[in-house]
Design a protein around this motif. Structure first.
Motif, short mmCIF file in Angstrom:
data_model
loop_
_atom_site.label_atom_id
_atom_site.label_comp_id
_atom_site.label_asym_id
_atom_site.label_seq_id
_atom_site.Cartn_x
_atom_site.Cartn_y
_atom_site.Cartn_z
N ARG A 615 0.82 -1.22 0.00
CA ARG A 615 0.00 0.00 0.00
C ARG A 615 0.85 1.26 0.00
NH1 ARG A 615 -4.59 -1.89 4.34
NH2 ARG A 615 -6.16 -2.57 2.82
N GLU A 616 2.07 1.15 0.49
CA GLU A 616 2.96 2.32 0.52
C GLU A 616 3.32 2.79 -0.89
OE1 GLU A 616 4.36 3.86 3.21
OE2 GLU A 616 3.57 2.56 4.78
N ILE A 617 3.29 1.85 -1.85
CA ILE A 617 3.83 2.19 -3.18
C ILE A 617 2.87 1.92 -4.32
CG2 ILE A 617 6.26 1.94 -2.54
CD1 ILE A 617 6.17 -0.92 -3.55
N VAL A 618 1.70 1.29 -4.07
CA VAL A 618 0.77 1.00 -5.15
C VAL A 618 0.14 2.30 -5.66
CG1 VAL A 618 -1.23 0.60 -3.66
CG2 VAL A 618 -1.09 -0.53 -5.90
N LYS A 619 0.00 2.40 -6.94
CA LYS A 619 -0.60 3.59 -7.55
C LYS A 619 -2.01 3.25 -8.01
CE LYS A 619 3.18 5.83 -6.91
NZ LYS A 619 3.25 6.86 -5.86
N ASP A 620 -2.99 3.82 -7.32
CA ASP A 620 -4.39 3.51 -7.62
C ASP A 620 -5.25 4.64 -7.08
OD1 ASP A 620 -6.27 1.12 -8.47
OD2 ASP A 620 -7.11 1.91 -6.60
N ALA A 621 -6.41 4.80 -7.66
CA ALA A 621 -7.33 5.85 -7.19
C ALA A 621 -7.73 5.62 -5.75
CB ALA A 621 -8.57 5.90 -8.09
N ASP A 622 -7.76 4.36 -5.33
CA ASP A 622 -8.12 4.04 -3.96
C ASP A 622 -7.14 3.00 -3.41
OD1 ASP A 622 -9.27 3.62 -1.53
OD2 ASP A 622 -11.22 2.94 -2.29
N VAL A 626 -7.46 -1.44 -3.20
CA VAL A 626 -6.98 -2.14 -4.38
C VAL A 626 -6.44 -3.53 -4.04
CG1 VAL A 626 -4.65 -1.14 -4.28
CG2 VAL A 626 -5.55 -1.97 -6.45
N LEU A 627 -5.92 -3.71 -2.83
CA LEU A 627 -5.35 -4.99 -2.45
C LEU A 627 -6.25 -5.80 -1.53
CD1 LEU A 627 -1.71 -3.73 -1.76
CD2 LEU A 627 -2.54 -4.91 -3.79
N GLY A 628 -7.49 -5.33 -1.33
CA GLY A 628 -8.43 -6.04 -0.49
C GLY A 628 -9.08 -7.21 -1.20
N ASN A 629 -9.80 -8.02 -0.45
CA ASN A 629 -10.39 -9.23 -1.01
C ASN A 629 -11.42 -8.96 -2.09
OD1 ASN A 629 -8.80 -10.73 0.67
ND2 ASN A 629 -10.47 -11.54 1.93
N LYS A 630 -12.14 -7.84 -2.00
CA LYS A 630 -13.17 -7.57 -2.98
C LYS A 630 -12.59 -7.29 -4.36
CE LYS A 630 -17.34 -4.83 -3.76
NZ LYS A 630 -18.25 -3.78 -3.21
#
Length: 833
Positions: A615-622, A626-630
């Motif tokens: 999460r420190e480095i992922v580039k995403d609107a949210d 983005v890395l959650g189960n959904k």
């Protein structure tokens, strides 16, 4: 000469004649053997004829064991005495470490059924008083082997082959191979004597052969050129000397039996009796490789000049061990070529890229292996698979990266290491580093201690940086070596926090095209995943056993990304390509396959805090979701961006923790490495090597190809029914169902010694009865004790069953536990944000 045969064997040494004999015995009546000179004129004629059963390879141990038993039957069948002197084999030890090696080997021998005895130094002296023993720790003794006359056993097998209908033609040289689509056209030339040399004549013919087996020994490089492939079998000089009669030995033999073959492994030699004297065979440093490109036509049953200075240390150590030999003169000397391979195991099996072409090359112990190689190779050719897993001997364990220089230098090293301690964690130095990822230097600077897989460097563990002078990174042990504490800390970090593993060596293939889905559906035994999801599956052999394990990532309707074991790139590629060709040839749609192993790097991040690091480095609107189960459930793939690096992220972890595999463009690897280390620092991320990962996967009962998974067990026997879809048709299905479950894979927790863990070569006992063997072993940080995986009878494969495991020559308590003893419900690995 006959011009149409079922099988053509090229090479008339012990190995070739053993193959021809066993093909005929297995039912192929139309077999021919060609020899360019006379039978035994290669390395066979000058071999010392020893039959050592000692071998750390499970497959090779079976081969040697078969040979020793088989040779004892030849005289009854053929009327020819093979010259087998069953004097036994005494392997002595000067150190405790050497005794540990023998103890580990002994457990492997038990799994094969090879008998052995232990002797103390006093017992050695009592039996054989000519041997000096005060500096010995003990010995292991094989009573059933000894030595044999190489020419006699070859001629006996040749006669047995002829009796079974095999045609043997001498003085014919193969000069060309051409595959027609259903058979081989083999161009052969008659060889004639001219001025003491053997030269080609003008007489040529073509032999049409459905199958060809090459057993060309020292001529393997010529064979490779004719076939357009690479064969890393290159000879190395091996010399041995024969002494004049030893008066003390002559006197002893007046009323005593012959000495066993003596091996002082720490002194690097073998010795046996010969007409009242001794034969000394050293394995010294500096023996050079020969015939790197071809064997000169002038070289027939010839030898090289002896280099006595090179073996002076070994000669003096023989005098130390056998003091009566000090005054005995030298009678004969031999220095001839013996073929080696980079790992010392022969090359036995299908040739890479070719149909119905079989290799039997690179035999450093050819006399010992000849009978067993013929037996098991004949099974592969006639029945489709051998009864033991022959993958460890497969010629395709070396890829296209292999060069002549690499083979020559590694073969020299292998010769030198015949008597060097064979630690299970040994890492040999020659030709390294050769294949490295972009972050190799960064890892090395951080204390990485590398292992070599398929010539590719990968961290085994990370040693200390604060006190490098006090830590021996090269230390090896049959017990818990110096590295153990660091692997333990790495495994604990993944279980408690987060760790980063370099898995770039993974084999990777891209399979796509209009026929890709239909092909993979028949090629593998599990359901294919939906787009964006992954599945674990297996490609099977004709016998229904496991040929290859794949993680399949479905990128599109007809586009797939296949990940398999890093040690087996060429092996997997060959089977995949040939199977696709068969599919298309049978009317299936077009399939396009690319080996993309070196185009993609892989980092595996795992542990309870792995999501926090990403999460420190992922580039995403949210970034929070983005890395959650959904959005990113377990067993799925997503294309994400980590900083400026595009990543094919796969939510799976071989360690059994929450985690991801981060497949990335190899040219961006250093950037991604630095990014991950910076992001992981605040979360206590630890760098983790392959040894800790191996321990952790056993806590999850994850099978490994080459260990639990192989060509001698089906996926049902590996207890993996959840990865088999019996509602569909797939290659090997009928054989899989017909085989049933002969034995079953289990996980065991072991109350072993305080200073050692199993290596995966140990025998399992129910009381005094041997009931199975381990295929993997290590330490469990979660349970705080040793762990292992292996095979036992289905009746015993029940959680709670109490067994014993042989370690360091003692039996230790072990208990079969439920599959995936760590997190059996996969709650940890499925954890949501």
């Amino acid at each position: 000469m006959k011009t149409h045969v079922k099988a053509l064997v090229v090479g008339g040494g012990a190995v070739g004649t053993g193959i021809a004999y066993h093909l005929a015995r297995a039912g192929w009546s139309d077999v021919m053997l060609l020899e360019r000179d006379e039978l035994t004129s290669g390395s066979t004629w000058h071999a010392a004829g020893l039959l050592p059963l000692f071998n750390m390879s499970y497959a090779t141990s079976h081969i040697h064991d078969y040979s020793v038993k088989f040779y004892k039957t030849l005289e009854e069948e053929t009327g020819l005495n093979a010259g087998f002197s069953v004097v036994g084999n005494l392997r002595m030890a000067q150190t405790d470490a050497r005794m540990d090696e023998y103890r580990l080997y002994a457990s492997t021998a038990e799994t094969v059924g090879i008998p052995y005895e232990w002797l103390t130094s006093a017992e050695i002296k009592d039996r054989w008083p000519l041997v000096r023993t005060e500096d010995l720790k003990g010995a292991i003794f094989h009573p059933t082997d000894g030595y044999i006359n190489p020419a006699d056993v070859t001629m006996a097998m040749a006669k047995g082959a002829r009796q079974r209908g095999v045609l043997i033609e001498r003085k014919w040289q193969v000069d060309g191979y051409h595959w027609t689509g259903d058979h081989w056209d083999v161009t052969v030339t008659k060889m004639v004597e001219k001025g003491g040399n053997l030269v080609p004549s003008d007489e040529q013919t073509v032999i049409h052969a459905e199958h060809v087996v090459t057993a060309t020994g020292n001529h393997a490089q010529r064979t490779a050129k004719l076939l357009g492939i690479k064969i890393p079998a290159i000879p190395v000089e091996h010399q041995y000397i024969v002494t004049e009669p030893d008066p003390a030995l002559v006197e002893w033999r007046k009323d005593h039996p012959e000495h066993p073959v003596l091996r002082d492994a720490d002194a690097k030699w073998y010795v046996r009796e010969e007409r009242g004297g001794w034969i000394l065979g050293p394995y010294e440093r500096g023996a050079p490789a020969r015939f790197l490109y071809d064997v000169p036509e002038s070289f027939r049953a010839d030898l090289f000049p002896l280099d006595l200075e090179r073996i002076e240390e070994e000669y003096m150590s023989m005098i130390h061990r056998l003091p009566s030999s000090e005054t005995v003169g030298l009678k004969d000397d031999y220095n001839g070529p013996i073929c080696y391979t980079p790992d010392g195991n022969p090359l036995v099996g299908p040739a890479p890229g070719l149909r119905n072409m079989w290799l039997a090359e690179g035999f450093s112990f050819g006399i010992t292996a000849a009978g067993g190689t013929g037996y098991y190779l004949a099974q592969m050719m006639v029945e489709g698979e051998a009864e033991i897993d022959m993958a460890s001997l497969d010629p395709k364990r070396y890829g296209a990266w292999m060069t002549t220089e690499y083979a020559a230098r590694k073969n020299e090293e292998c010769y030198e290491h015949v008597f060097v301690l064979h630690h299970p964690d040994e890492e040999r130095e020659a030709c390294r580093p050769l294949r490295t990822g972009p972050v190799y230097d960064r890892q090395k600077a951080l204390g990485a201690q590398f292992g070599c897989v398929n010539a590719f460097e990968r961290p085994n563990y990370y040693g200390p940086l604060d006190a490098p002078d006090s830590f021996d990174h090269d230390a090896r042990s049959f017990r818990r070596g110096d590295w153990w504490q660091y692997a333990k800390a790495e495994a604990e970090a993944i279980r408690k926090d987060v760790g980063l593993i370099d898995a770039t060596a993974f084999t990777k293939h891209l399979v796509r095209g209009p026929g890709a889905t239909g092909f993979l559906d028949k090629f593998t035994c599990n359901k294919l995943p939906k787009v964006g999801r992954i599945n674990l599956t297996y490609a099977l052999t004709d016998a229904g056993t496991t040929r290859t394990e794949y993680t399949i990532v479905r990128l599109g309707e007809d586009e797939y990304y296949l990940v398999s074991a890093g040690a087996w790139t060429a092996y997997d590629a060959d089977y995949l390509m040939k199977s696709a060709e068969d599919f298309m040839g049978a009317g299936g749609g077009y399939v396009d396959i690319h080996d993309v192993t070196t185009q993609w790097g892989v980092f595996a991040i795992a542990g309870p805090k792995s999501r926090d690091v990403l999460r420190e480095i992922v580039k995403d609107a949210d970034p929070a979701t983005v890395l959650g189960n959904k959005r990113f459930p377990w067993l799925s793939m997503r294309d994400i961006e980590l900083g400026m690096c595009p990543v094919r992220a796969i939510r799976v972890a071989y360690t059994g923790e929450l985690g991801w595999e981060l497949h990335h463009p190899i040219e961006m690897q250093t950037y991604l490495w630095d990014l991950l280390l910076e992001a992981g620092e605040k979360h206590g991320m630890k760098l983790v090597g392959a040894r800790a990962q191996n321990w952790l996967r056993q806590e999850k009962s994850y099978r490994a190809f080459g260990n639990e998974l192989g060509r001698d067990a089906t996926p049902l026997e590996a207890d993996l029914p959840r990865f088999i879809d019996l509602s569909k048709e797939f290659h090997g299905k009928a054989a899989l169902e017909a085989t049933g479950v002969r034995s079953k894979c289990v996980t065991l927790l072991i109350d072993g010694p305080q200073d050692a863990d199993p290596w995966g070569r140990e025998a399992l006992y129910d009381g005094d009865t041997k009931v199975g063997r381990l295929t993997s072993g290590g330490y469990s940080v979660h349970f705080g004790k040793s762990i292992g995986m292996g095979y036992v009878s289905p009746v015993l494969a029940v959680p709670g069953t109490k067994l014993k495991v042989r370690m360091l020559n003692e039996l230790w308590d072990a208990e079969i536990v439920e599959d995936s003893p760590y997190d059996p419900k996969n709650e940890v690995i499925r954890k949501d944000a």
